[in-house]
Design an enzyme around this catalytic site. Structure first.
Site, PDB file in Angstrom:
ATOM      1  N   LYS A 152       0.835  -1.197   0.000  1.00 13.51           N
ATOM      2  CA  LYS A 152       0.000   0.000   0.000  1.00 13.51           C
ATOM      3  C   LYS A 152       0.875   1.254   0.000  1.00 13.51           C
ATOM      4  CE  LYS A 152      -3.849  -1.920   2.730  1.00 13.51           C
ATOM      5  NZ  LYS A 152      -4.928  -1.725   1.754  1.00 13.51           N
ATOM      6  N   ARG A 185     -10.252 -11.584   2.050  1.00 16.92           N
ATOM      7  CA  ARG A 185     -11.119 -12.635   1.497  1.00 16.92           C
ATOM      8  C   ARG A 185     -10.443 -13.993   1.551  1.00 16.92           C
ATOM      9  NH1 ARG A 185     -11.417  -9.248  -3.985  1.00 16.92           N
ATOM     10  NH2 ARG A 185     -11.065  -7.634  -2.416  1.00 16.92           N
TER      11      ARG A 185
HETATM   12  N1  BES Z   1      -7.998  -3.870   4.535  1.00 16.06           N
HETATM   13  C1  BES Z   1      -8.167  -3.477   3.185  1.00 16.06           C
HETATM   14  C2  BES Z   1      -9.451  -2.701   2.950  1.00 16.06           C
HETATM   15  C3  BES Z   1      -9.533  -1.353   3.614  1.00 16.06           C
HETATM   16  C4  BES Z   1      -9.109  -0.229   2.937  1.00 16.06           C
HETATM   17  C5  BES Z   1     -10.079  -1.217   4.848  1.00 16.06           C
HETATM   18  C6  BES Z   1      -9.222   1.010   3.532  1.00 16.06           C
HETATM   19  C7  BES Z   1     -10.187   0.010   5.444  1.00 16.06           C
HETATM   20  C8  BES Z   1      -9.771   1.129   4.775  1.00 16.06           C
HETATM   21  C9  BES Z   1      -8.181  -4.699   2.275  1.00 16.06           C
HETATM   22  O1  BES Z   1      -7.395  -5.746   2.681  1.00 16.06           O
HETATM   23  C10 BES Z   1      -7.682  -4.247   0.954  1.00 16.06           C
HETATM   24  O2  BES Z   1      -6.551  -3.878   0.889  1.00 16.06           O
HETATM   25  N2  BES Z   1      -8.533  -4.266  -0.052  1.00 16.06           N
HETATM   26  C11 BES Z   1      -8.169  -3.833  -1.351  1.00 16.06           C
HETATM   27  C12 BES Z   1      -8.706  -4.812  -2.342  1.00 16.06           C
HETATM   28  C13 BES Z   1      -8.164  -4.628  -3.719  1.00 16.06           C
HETATM   29  C14 BES Z   1      -6.695  -4.983  -3.769  1.00 16.06           C
HETATM   30  C15 BES Z   1      -8.945  -5.516  -4.678  1.00 16.06           C
HETATM   31  C16 BES Z   1      -8.780  -2.451  -1.561  1.00 16.06           C
HETATM   32  O3  BES Z   1      -9.869  -2.210  -1.089  1.00 16.06           O
HETATM   33  O4  BES Z   1      -8.111  -1.628  -2.170  1.00 16.06           O
HETATM   34 MN    MN Z   2      -5.411  -5.543   2.067  1.00 14.40          MN
END
Ligand code: BES
Ligand code: MN
Ligand code: ZN
Length: 506
Positions: free
Chosen positions: A281, A360
């Site tokens: 990230k 997931r």
């Molecule tokens: N934990 C994150 C989702 C999240 C993002 C929660 C911001 C709270 C605030 C999750 O694991 C994630 O990174 N999801 C990705 C999925 C994508 C790679 C398909 C996302 O939402 O960007």
């Molecule tokens: Mn994630």
């Protein structure tokens, strides 16, 4: 917070702060506000008469007005808290306003408050006392755990003032339930607030085990070896990049004499820190990813409440806890992982497109495991996608379901919990975007409908079992403080899950 309930006229209550609720009883927006205090006796209304007549107080939701040394009352201060329009009154308004009263007291160093139970036709007496107690307890929490200048300003004692004519047993039960639920929500919030270095998967497992010991329910915490033995290849793949061992937390509430079915399976995402892994990230806001275990915390909080409320239904709580880290051992985009096999079937092969879609993966195996342990109905909660916030904003969390009855129960539970969820679709045609050429399924579905794609992935693992998925990514943390609640972890979904469970026991 010590709580007690008094069945007495509010004029007799000796307290630092007596909170009484007010509504605007006017028929429509255009009409002049018609302020009415919802108290069982006239004493507070008499004390506040002049200032209310002056028109400065509109009884808007969570609006406050303070009077010192109110005439005719034993209380040192009288706080009037608005509940909004009478026509729109619900117990949830009472929850928020009771919270507002407690958060009014805290910065003023008042350690003791009394709150008068509002009486109105729209308010069920038991649910109202319960909501009042929940609101007060939830409001007492602050997230400044590690500040050395932290002033512990918690309100130590709450007197709930109910009318002498009230059904005393119902009011007492409402108070007890509200305190249990509010404290369990704060328990969940405190877990969510902990940073990644102070709440590793192992420590989360210890906290859950401690809680289960305290409230007399069974708990097992497994780590890498057992997770491997269970062939949880999807869960393991997320854990492999981290030096911190994972924890598979299993909490079982099985009351004596519970029927053989239903058995409710709660599955929570417990990523104690989500860096994204190799699909790392950006640094901006990454510190917030300590709250990526909020779904797991909601399940631990729900088990804590259920262990005390004792509904006659078996509940299994599972939290898949891990850190998602990049390293030389981490999984890579393109890797193929084999999920936990369901009885008599091979595990599904998953192509990892993005290692940041890790929630997931851990939930997939958690759902399969819950079924293996006998769950007949599944519910999961997870901070799963940023996309759910894009779709629904910050007010509603996302809910998905593969079964109408199970969804309806949850929808009914929301009326009691006061939480807001909005249903998103799960039609089979959405599945196309998670097809893989090399494997059975891939872990992301492209640019559009991210929250739905994630839910479609989970649906593959819930299979035929009635299942609800709660995506709480946008509501589990609040950057803004509310009049009734501190900023930071919200404990979202826990109250609704508890209520959903209780609906099976009726
Ligand atoms: N934990 C994150 C989702 C999240 C993002 C929660 C911001 C709270 C605030 C999750 O694991 C994630 O990174 N999801 C990705 C999925 C994508 C790679 C398909 C996302 O939402 O960007
Ligand atoms: Mn994630
Ligand atoms: Zn995550």
């Amino acid at each position: 917070m010590n709580t007690k309930i008094l069945f007495a006229p509010s004029s007799n209550v000796e307290t630092e702060l007596l909170a009484v609720f007010a509504v605007d009883a006017s028929a429509n927006k255009a009409a002049k506000p018609e302020i009415r205090l919802l108290a069982s006796d006239e004493s507070a209304a008499r004390a506040a008469q002049t200032v209310l007549d002056g028109g400065e107080f509109k009884a808007e939701s969570c609006e406050t007005l303070l009077l010192h040394s109110p005439a005719g009352l034993k209380a040192k201060r009288l706080l009037i808290v608005g509940l909004g329009k009478l026509a729109k009154l619900t117990p949830h308004e009472v929850r928020k306003s009771a919270g507002t009263a407690v958060r009014f007291a805290k910065p003023r160093g008042l350690r003791e408050v009394a709150i008068a139970v509002p009486v109105a036709e729209a308010l069920d007496p038991k649910l109202t006392v319960r909501a009042l107690a929940e609101g007060a307890v939830i409001a007492d929490y602050d997230s400044d755990t590690y500040r050395s200048d932290r002033k512990d300003r918690s309100v130590q004692s709450l007197q709930v003032i109910a009318p002498p004519s009230a059904d005393q047993a119902a009011a007492e039960a409402g108070l007890r339930e509200g305190v249990i639920v509010g404290e369990s929500q704060n328990f969940a919030r405190a877990l969510v607030n902990e940073p990644g270095n102070r709440l590793t998967p192992t420590i989360l497992g210890e906290r859950a085990a401690e809680m289960c010991r305290e409230f007399g329910i069974e708990c097992k915490v497994h780590s890498t070896d057992q997770i491997r033995e269970l062939k949880m290849g999807a869960f393991l793949s997320v854990t492999q990049g981290s030096d911190e061992p994972p924890a598979l937390i299993v909490m079982i509430y099985e009351p004596k004499g519970a029927p053989a079915g239903p058995v409710l399976g709660l599955v929570g995402k417990g990523i104690t820190f989500d860096t994204g892994g190799i699909s790392i990230k950006p640094s901006d806001n990454m510190e917030k990813m300590k709250y990526d275990m909020a779904g797991g915390a909601a399940m631990i909080g729900a088990m804590r409440a259920i262990a005390q409320l004792q509904p006659p239904v078996k509940v299994i709580g599972i939290v898949c806890a891990a850190e998602n880290m990049p390293s030389g051992k981490a999984q890579k985009p393109g890797d193929v992982q084999i999920a936990m096999p369901a009885p008599g079937k091979p595990g599904k092969a998953i192509e990892i497109i993005n290692t940041d879609a890790e929630g997931r993966l851990v939930l997939a195996d958690g759902l399969t495991y819950a079924k293996q342990l006998g769950a007949t109905h599944l519910i999961d909660a997870a901070t799963l996608t940023a996309a759910v916030g894009v779709a629904l904003g910050l007010l509603n969390a996302g809910i998905f379901a593969n079964d109408e009855d199970t969804y309806q129960r949850f929808s009914d539970a929301l009326k009691i919990s006061g939480e807001r969820f909005w249903r998103l679709p799960l039609d089979d045609d959405y599945r196309d975007v998670i097809k893989s050429t090399i494997a059975d399924i891939k872990n992301t579905g492209g640019r559009y409908g991210g929250a739905i794609n994630a839910a479609m992935f989970l649906k593959e693992f819930a299979e035929e079992t009635p299942w609800i998925h709660l995506d709480i990514a946008a509501v589990a943390w609040s950057d803004e403080a509310k009049p009734w609640m501190a900023s930071g972890p919200t404990g979202a979904a826990m109250r609704s899950i508890v209520e959903w469970i209780r609906s099976f026991a009726q």
